[in-house]
Design an enzyme around this catalytic site. Structure first.
Site, mmCIF file in Angstrom:
data_model
loop_
_atom_site.group_PDB
_atom_site.id
_atom_site.type_symbol
_atom_site.label_atom_id
_atom_site.label_comp_id
_atom_site.label_asym_id
_atom_site.label_seq_id
_atom_site.Cartn_x
_atom_site.Cartn_y
_atom_site.Cartn_z
ATOM 1 N N HIS A 13 40.979 17.208 41.998
ATOM 2 C CA HIS A 13 41.938 18.304 41.831
ATOM 3 C C HIS A 13 43.218 17.798 41.167
ATOM 4 O O HIS A 13 43.797 18.473 40.309
ATOM 5 C CB HIS A 13 42.307 18.907 43.200
ATOM 6 C CG HIS A 13 41.155 19.509 43.938
ATOM 7 N ND1 HIS A 13 40.607 18.913 45.041
ATOM 8 C CD2 HIS A 13 40.459 20.655 43.745
ATOM 9 C CE1 HIS A 13 39.624 19.675 45.502
ATOM 10 N NE2 HIS A 13 39.518 20.734 44.731
ATOM 11 N N GLU A 69 34.301 19.827 35.971
ATOM 12 C CA GLU A 69 32.918 19.920 35.492
ATOM 13 C C GLU A 69 31.881 19.592 36.567
ATOM 14 O O GLU A 69 30.690 19.769 36.329
ATOM 15 C CB GLU A 69 32.723 19.011 34.279
ATOM 16 C CG GLU A 69 33.433 19.532 33.035
ATOM 17 C CD GLU A 69 33.247 18.642 31.827
ATOM 18 O OE1 GLU A 69 32.645 17.546 31.963
ATOM 19 O OE2 GLU A 69 33.709 19.020 30.738
ATOM 20 N N SER A 74 35.588 17.909 48.159
ATOM 21 C CA SER A 74 36.206 18.172 49.456
ATOM 22 C C SER A 74 35.192 17.996 50.577
ATOM 23 O O SER A 74 35.551 17.631 51.704
ATOM 24 C CB SER A 74 36.781 19.588 49.476
ATOM 25 O OG SER A 74 37.762 19.745 48.473
#
Length: 284
Positions: free
Chosen positions: A38, A149, A187
C-alpha cells in the site's frame, strides 16, 4: 493530514480544495491493515499528484464469506500513522452505515472478465468491488486511482467499470511488492503463523521457477507443474491456477495465443486456512 469519516465531509473537502485551484487528486482505495505494498501506491500518488486521498474501508459488500469479513484485520490507528509519514493529505475512513445508508442494489457485470477465476468462486465479490469503488470515485472525483497488480483481475474489472460509466480518470496499476523471501505482501499475511508464512513462500518460489520451466514446456505442462508442486507441500492447497491472456483474462492453450500472458493463482495456506493470491507474468 486530515482524517474524515463521512461522505459529506469528504465531498465538502474536495469541493473546497478545487475551488479556484487546478489541483490534481490521486486516490488510493484500501481496506486498511496497510503494508509496504500500500505504501508504494501512496508514494506514487504523492509523487504524481498535488493531493493524495487514501480511503480505509473494509467493504462488506465484496465479502461472500461472513467469517472472512469478521476476521479481516483492522488497524486504523496504525494505518493513519503510516499514511501521515508517507505524505497523504486526507484519510477517508467512513463507517458502513455512512457508505451504505440504504442497500446498494446496483448490479455490475462485465463478462467474460469477471466470470473467470475469482468470479465463480466468490459470487458477488466483483459486484461489491464495483459498488464501493464507484462510490469512492463519485465522492472523491480523483484524477488518478492507484491499485496493486497483486489483485490482477480486480484491476481489469475496475477498468471495465470505468469504461462502462464513462468516467474521466486514469487507473494506475502498480507492480506487486514482495517481502525479501518473495512472498507477495498482503494484509492477510498477518493472519499467518510464522511457520505458515514460511510455507506460503513456496507460492512465489514456485511461480518464479515456473517462468523458467515455461521456456521449454507447454502451457498445460506449466500449469500442471505449478499445481502439483504446491499441492505436494504440506499446508498448501491450490484452489486454482489459470494461465490467461493478460488483457482478456481468458485461458490460453499455447504461449502464442496472446502477446501478454499471465499466471494467476489462489492458494489456501495453513490450518485456518488463509486464502492467498499471487500472479506472475510469463510473456509481455
Amino acid at each position: 493530514m486530515n482524517i474524515l469519516t463521512t461522505q459529506s465531509d469528504m465531498r465538502a473537502a474536495m469541493a473546497a480544495l478545487r475551488a479556484g485551484a487546478n489541483l490534481t487528486v490521486g486516490l488510493v482505495p484500501t481496506m486498511g491493515a496497510l503494508h509496504e505494498g500500500h505504501a508504494s501506491l501512496v508514494r506514487r500518488s504523492v509523487k504524481e499528484n498535488d493531493v493524495t486521498v487514501v480511503s480505509v474501508f473494509v467493504n462488506p459488500t465484496q465479502f461472500n464469506d461472513p467469517t472472512d469479513l469478521k476476521n479481516y484485520p483492522r488497524t486504523l490507528e496504525a494505518d493513519c500513522r503510516l499514511l501521515e509519514e508517507l505524505g497523504a493529505d486526507y484519510v477517508f475512513a467512513p463507517t458502513p452505515e455512512d457508505i451504505y445508508p440504504e442497500p446498494d442494489t446496483r448490479v455490475f457485470s462485465f463478462p467474460p472478465i469477471d466470470t473467470v477465476m475469482e468470479g465463480p468462486r466468490r459470487p458477488g465479490h466483483f459486484n461489491g468491488v464495483c459498488q464501493i469503488v464507484s462510490k469512492l470515485f463519485d465522492i472523491v472525483a480523483p484524477d488518478r486511482a492507484y491499485f496493486g497488480e497483486k489483485d490482477f483481475q480486480q484491476i481489469a474489472v475496475i477498468r471495465a467499470m470505468v469504461r462502462h460509466l464513462r468516467l474521466s480518470l486514469e487507473i494506475v496499476s502498480c507492480p506487486i511488492v514482495r517481502e525479501p523471501s518473495g512472498l507477495a505482501l498482503s494484509s492477510r499475511n498477518t493472519l499467518l503463523s510464522p511457520d505458515e508464512k514460511a510455507t506460503a513462500v513456496n507460492i512465489s518460489k514456485t511461480l518464479f521457477a515456473a517462468q523458467d520451466f515455461a521456456k521449454a514446456h507447454t502451457v498445460a505442462e506449466t500449469h500442471d507443474y505449478v499445481v502439483s508442486t504446491l499441492n505436494a507441500i504440506e499446508g498448501l492447497e491450490v484452489e486454482y491456477f489459470e494461465i490467461v491472456d493478460g488483457t482478456t483474462l481468458q485461458s490460453v492453450r499455447s504461449w502464442d495465443d496472446a502477446p501478454y500472458v499471465v499466471g494467476c493463482i489462489t492458494v489456501y495456506c495453513g490450518a485456518k486456512p488463509i486464502r492467498l493470491i499471487d500472479n506472475i507474468c510469463f510473456k509481455k
